[in-house]
Write an enzyme that holds these catalytic residues in place. Structure first.
Site, PDB file in Angstrom:
ATOM      1  N   ASN A   9      32.182  42.487  47.666  1.00 32.39           N
ATOM      2  CA  ASN A   9      33.465  41.784  47.764  1.00 32.39           C
ATOM      3  C   ASN A   9      34.512  42.618  47.029  1.00 32.39           C
ATOM      4  O   ASN A   9      34.547  42.627  45.802  1.00 32.39           O
ATOM      5  CB  ASN A   9      33.295  40.389  47.128  1.00 32.39           C
ATOM      6  CG  ASN A   9      34.586  39.602  47.084  1.00 32.39           C
ATOM      7  OD1 ASN A   9      35.608  40.020  47.641  1.00 32.39           O
ATOM      8  ND2 ASN A   9      34.550  38.451  46.422  1.00 32.39           N
ATOM      9  N   LYS A  11      37.663  42.244  46.861  1.00 33.53           N
ATOM     10  CA  LYS A  11      38.786  41.427  46.351  1.00 33.53           C
ATOM     11  C   LYS A  11      40.126  42.137  46.616  1.00 33.53           C
ATOM     12  O   LYS A  11      40.242  42.863  47.591  1.00 33.53           O
ATOM     13  CB  LYS A  11      38.564  41.100  44.878  1.00 33.53           C
ATOM     14  CG  LYS A  11      37.186  40.451  44.632  1.00 33.53           C
ATOM     15  CD  LYS A  11      37.050  39.791  43.296  1.00 33.53           C
ATOM     16  CE  LYS A  11      35.650  39.213  43.148  1.00 33.53           C
ATOM     17  NZ  LYS A  11      35.426  38.541  41.892  1.00 33.53           N
ATOM     18  N   HIS A  95      34.919  31.044  48.070  1.00 38.06           N
ATOM     19  CA  HIS A  95      34.739  31.782  46.819  1.00 38.06           C
ATOM     20  C   HIS A  95      35.399  31.003  45.684  1.00 38.06           C
ATOM     21  O   HIS A  95      36.424  30.351  45.889  1.00 38.06           O
ATOM     22  CB  HIS A  95      35.367  33.181  46.943  1.00 38.06           C
ATOM     23  CG  HIS A  95      35.028  34.058  45.780  1.00 38.06           C
ATOM     24  ND1 HIS A  95      35.703  33.979  44.584  1.00 38.06           N
ATOM     25  CD2 HIS A  95      34.054  34.986  45.617  1.00 38.06           C
ATOM     26  CE1 HIS A  95      35.155  34.848  43.737  1.00 38.06           C
ATOM     27  NE2 HIS A  95      34.162  35.469  44.339  1.00 38.06           N
ATOM     28  N   GLU A  97      37.228  31.846  43.347  1.00 38.92           N
ATOM     29  CA  GLU A  97      38.653  32.163  43.109  1.00 38.92           C
ATOM     30  C   GLU A  97      39.535  31.422  44.114  1.00 38.92           C
ATOM     31  O   GLU A  97      40.662  31.040  43.803  1.00 38.92           O
ATOM     32  CB  GLU A  97      38.857  33.694  43.173  1.00 38.92           C
ATOM     33  CG  GLU A  97      38.328  34.366  41.907  1.00 38.92           C
ATOM     34  CD  GLU A  97      37.748  35.759  42.092  1.00 38.92           C
ATOM     35  OE1 GLU A  97      38.047  36.415  43.113  1.00 38.92           O
ATOM     36  OE2 GLU A  97      36.970  36.184  41.217  1.00 38.92           O
ATOM     37  N   GLU A 167      27.064  31.559  42.921  1.00 38.92           N
ATOM     38  CA  GLU A 167      27.847  32.335  41.968  1.00 38.92           C
ATOM     39  C   GLU A 167      28.321  31.422  40.839  1.00 38.92           C
ATOM     40  O   GLU A 167      29.346  30.736  40.982  1.00 38.92           O
ATOM     41  CB  GLU A 167      29.074  32.944  42.657  1.00 38.92           C
ATOM     42  CG  GLU A 167      28.745  33.893  43.780  1.00 38.92           C
ATOM     43  CD  GLU A 167      29.874  34.886  44.017  1.00 38.92           C
ATOM     44  OE1 GLU A 167      29.645  36.086  43.835  1.00 38.92           O
ATOM     45  OE2 GLU A 167      30.990  34.455  44.361  1.00 38.92           O
ATOM     46  N   GLY A 173      32.895  38.275  37.081  1.00 39.77           N
ATOM     47  CA  GLY A 173      33.837  39.198  36.460  1.00 39.77           C
ATOM     48  C   GLY A 173      33.842  39.145  34.939  1.00 39.77           C
ATOM     49  O   GLY A 173      34.745  39.664  34.292  1.00 39.77           O
ATOM     50  N   SER A 213      28.690  39.273  38.132  1.00 38.47           N
ATOM     51  CA  SER A 213      28.408  40.423  37.264  1.00 38.47           C
ATOM     52  C   SER A 213      27.105  41.154  37.604  1.00 38.47           C
ATOM     53  O   SER A 213      26.426  41.670  36.721  1.00 38.47           O
ATOM     54  CB  SER A 213      28.421  40.000  35.784  1.00 38.47           C
ATOM     55  OG  SER A 213      29.708  39.532  35.430  1.00 38.47           O
TER      56      SER A 213
HETATM   57  P1  PGA Z   1      31.667  40.201  39.997  1.00 36.00           P
HETATM   58  O1  PGA Z   1      32.226  39.310  41.198  1.00 36.00           O
HETATM   59  O2  PGA Z   1      30.457  40.936  40.514  1.00 36.00           O
HETATM   60  O3  PGA Z   1      32.793  41.130  39.643  1.00 36.00           O
HETATM   61  O4  PGA Z   1      31.314  39.275  38.896  1.00 36.00           O
HETATM   62  C1  PGA Z   1      31.354  38.633  42.082  1.00 36.00           C
HETATM   63  C2  PGA Z   1      32.150  37.821  43.064  1.00 36.00           C
HETATM   64  O5  PGA Z   1      33.196  37.288  42.702  1.00 36.00           O
HETATM   65  O6  PGA Z   1      31.762  37.685  44.240  1.00 36.00           O
END
Ligand code: PGA
Length: 254
Positions: A9, A11, A95, A97, A167, A173, A213
């Site tokens: 992803n 982003k 997601h 976010e 997740e 993140g 992460s």
């Molecule tokens: P990250 O993000 O690996 O940077 O924690 C995962 C995601 O948001 O899909």
């Protein structure tokens, strides 16, 4: 064991040049092996370019979001039909976010999943609890309601096309990962929930990715868990070597 699915992803990152370069490096660096499914999820504006670059490869290209409507006066939005038209095969839906920053509800997510399936796109449905929900021992309750709301009205044949990404929001993140055991426990819960809502076949077919992460160091332990069928990778997917290392770890468990 199922074929693992590693998805990157991207982003809201990278310039066009960087996105193209990353796609090429991933494509060149992948062994011929069909052992693992690999997908990248660039931002909308780069999708067509990346679809073209990867059209002869086995790497899937998907969007990070889509609108639930077919077409019309929805300024700034992108439909499933448009994504299909340019060569996308997958789309990330719900997601955290999107849920948190853009207030997407389970019912909106449900409409998006239906629109994605209608357009023959394979959705990755994201679910996961926030830190305070985990602390209050509400992980299962939260994940159950995200699954019920997100999948409302879908039939077993339809859910088989889905990937579910667990997740935990507190791990995205942040550099904090769920322990392999913590992650696996929720994956088992998701699998059992799918079995009770649908049937054995659906529960078995659905791949459940872990996200939050994931990097080339922790991938082996996470992907080695019996109920983890892949990873949705954010930060570490922006670097071709780290991403390819995660894919190589997945090969062992496919
Ligand atoms: P990250 O993000 O690996 O940077 O924690 C995962 C995601 O948001 O899909």
């Amino acid at each position: 064991m199922k074929k693992q699915f590693i998805a990157g992803n991207w982003k809201m990152n990278l310039s066009l040049g960087e996105a193209r370069g990353l796609a090429r490096k991933i494509c060149d660096g992948l062994a011929d092996s069909e052992a693992v499914d690999v997908g990248v999820f660039p931002s909308f504006v780069y999708l067509k370019d990346i679809c073209d670059i990867l059209s002869d490869s086995k790497v899937f290209v998907g969007a990070q979001n889509m609108n639930m409507e077919k077409c019309g006066a929805f300024t700034g939005e992108v439909s499933g039909e448009m994504l299909k038209d340019i060569g996308c095969t997958h789309v990330i839906i719900g997601h955290s976010e999107r849920r948190t920053i853009y207030q997407e509800t389970n019912s909106m997510i449900n409409s998006k999943i239906k629109a994605a399936l209608f357009n023959d796109l394979n959705p990755i449905l994201c679910v996961g609890e926030r830190q305070e929900e985990r602390d209050a021992d509400k992980t299962r309750e939260v994940v159950e309601s995200q699954l019920s709301g997100g999948l409302d009205g879908l039939k077993s044949e339809q859910v088989k096309r889905l990937t579910i990404a667990y997740e935990p929001v507190w791990a995205i993140g942040t550099g904090k990962t769920a322990t392999p055991e913590q992650a696996n426990e929720v994956h088992v819960f998701i699998r059992n929930t799918m079995r009770s809502k649908y049937d054995n076949d659906a529960a078995h077919c659905i791949r459940i990715q872990y996200g939050g992460s994931v990097n080339s160091k922790n991938a082996k332990e996470l992907l080695g868990q019996p109920e983890i069928d892949g990873a949705l990778v954010g930060g570490a997917s922006l670097d071709a070597n780290s991403f390819l290392n995660i894919v190589s770890e997945a090969v062992r468990f496919s």
